[in-house]
Design a protein around this motif. Structure first.
Motif, PDB file in Angstrom:
ATOM      1  N   UNK A  69     -36.034  12.125  45.147  1.00 44.69           N
ATOM      2  CA  UNK A  69     -35.087  13.394  44.668  1.00 44.69           C
ATOM      3  C   UNK A  69     -33.546  12.745  44.742  1.00 44.69           C
ATOM      4  N   UNK A  70     -33.066  12.997  43.404  1.00 42.45           N
ATOM      5  CA  UNK A  70     -31.613  12.367  43.109  1.00 42.45           C
ATOM      6  C   UNK A  70     -31.033  13.364  42.030  1.00 42.45           C
ATOM      7  N   UNK A  71     -29.860  12.953  42.265  1.00 38.25           N
ATOM      8  CA  UNK A  71     -28.705  13.725  41.153  1.00 38.25           C
ATOM      9  C   UNK A  71     -28.185  12.473  40.433  1.00 38.25           C
ATOM     10  N   UNK A  72     -27.972  12.252  39.122  1.00 34.53           N
ATOM     11  CA  UNK A  72     -27.345  11.083  38.699  1.00 34.53           C
ATOM     12  C   UNK A  72     -25.822  11.615  38.128  1.00 34.53           C
ATOM     13  N   UNK A  73     -24.903  10.741  38.850  1.00 32.50           N
ATOM     14  CA  UNK A  73     -23.429  11.007  38.473  1.00 32.50           C
ATOM     15  C   UNK A  73     -23.031   9.977  37.899  1.00 32.50           C
ATOM     16  N   UNK A  74     -22.355  10.083  36.650  1.00 34.61           N
ATOM     17  CA  UNK A  74     -21.823   9.006  36.161  1.00 34.61           C
ATOM     18  C   UNK A  74     -20.264   9.188  36.131  1.00 34.61           C
ATOM     19  N   UNK A  75     -19.444   8.260  36.505  1.00 35.68           N
ATOM     20  CA  UNK A  75     -18.053   8.292  36.371  1.00 35.68           C
ATOM     21  C   UNK A  75     -17.623   7.329  35.113  1.00 35.68           C
ATOM     22  N   UNK A  76     -17.221   8.193  34.049  1.00 38.22           N
ATOM     23  CA  UNK A  76     -16.575   7.472  32.850  1.00 38.22           C
ATOM     24  C   UNK A  76     -15.349   6.939  33.113  1.00 38.22           C
ATOM     25  N   UNK A  77     -15.108   5.683  33.206  1.00 43.96           N
ATOM     26  CA  UNK A  77     -13.652   5.290  33.690  1.00 43.96           C
ATOM     27  C   UNK A  77     -12.877   4.703  32.687  1.00 43.96           C
ATOM     28  N   UNK A  78     -12.611   5.797  31.773  1.00 45.25           N
ATOM     29  CA  UNK A  78     -11.523   5.430  30.513  1.00 45.25           C
ATOM     30  C   UNK A  78     -12.344   4.843  29.313  1.00 45.25           C
ATOM     31  N   UNK A  79     -13.525   4.974  29.048  1.00 51.70           N
ATOM     32  CA  UNK A  79     -14.193   4.270  28.027  1.00 51.70           C
ATOM     33  C   UNK A  79     -13.980   4.514  26.754  1.00 51.70           C
ATOM     34  N   UNK A  80     -14.396   3.649  25.951  1.00 48.79           N
ATOM     35  CA  UNK A  80     -14.235   4.022  24.237  1.00 48.79           C
ATOM     36  C   UNK A  80     -15.034   4.708  23.531  1.00 48.79           C
TER      37      UNK A  80
END
Length: 171
Positions: free
Chosen positions: A35-46
């Motif tokens: 069991x998991x949650x996917x958390x993406x941190x968009x670090x100022x992408x294009x």
């Protein structure tokens, strides 16, 4: 808490490298049964990477207005969770059973707080030879090589002098 009820938040700070990011996300989605949650941190992408990130419907998204760097992005991800976390570099590929194996190690001893896996490119955690990049041996795929390593493993969990940021499970 039992293994089956523990939930991990897999935090992936993302900045650039779309090709590797796609491989990373695909490997997580394919090879994670725990069991998991996917958390993406968009670090100022294009805009191209932002568009790709919008296609990952199963992920929670945190967006930095500008590139704050890996460490700050990790901290932002951790601040937005209440579970144990896995910090995963966006150029890391995981294999079948990866999170279950790390969970087993983490909860094998109450003194363990952080777990690092082995890698073919993880300095002193590199296999089969430490401190160098090890190409996947001829005749193997990433999956079949990982399976061989798992099969031959004695499941020892050594204490290590430091951790590497490519994949960290933090209790």
């Amino acid at each position: 808490m039992s293994e089956k009820t523990r939930i991990y938040d897999i935090i992936i700070p993302v900045y650039g490298a779309l090709h590797y990011l796609r491989q990373c996300i695909n490997s997580v989605l394919k090879n994670t049964r725990h069991p998991y949650n996917l958390v993406i941190v968009d670090d100022g992408n294009n805009p191209i990477i932002k568009e790709y990130l919008r296609t990952i419907k199963s992920a929670g998204m945190i967006t930095n207005r500008k590139n704050l760097g890996w460490l700050k992005s990790c901290n932002i991800g951790i601040e937005n969770t209440e579970n144990d976390v896995v910090l995963l570099n966006s150029d890391t590929m995981v294999t079948e059973g990866w999170l279950e194996k790390m969970d087993r190690c983490a909860y094998s001893d109450s003194k363990i707080g952080i777990v690092n896996p082995l890698s073919n490119n993880g300095t002193f955690l590199s296999i089969p030879r430490p401190s160098i990049f090890n190409p996947i041996p001829a005749g193997f795929t990433l999956e079949s090589f990982a399976s061989l390593v798992s099969e031959l493993s004695e499941c020892r969990y050594p204490s290590i002098p430091t951790v590497l940021g490519f994949c960290l499970l933090i209790k």
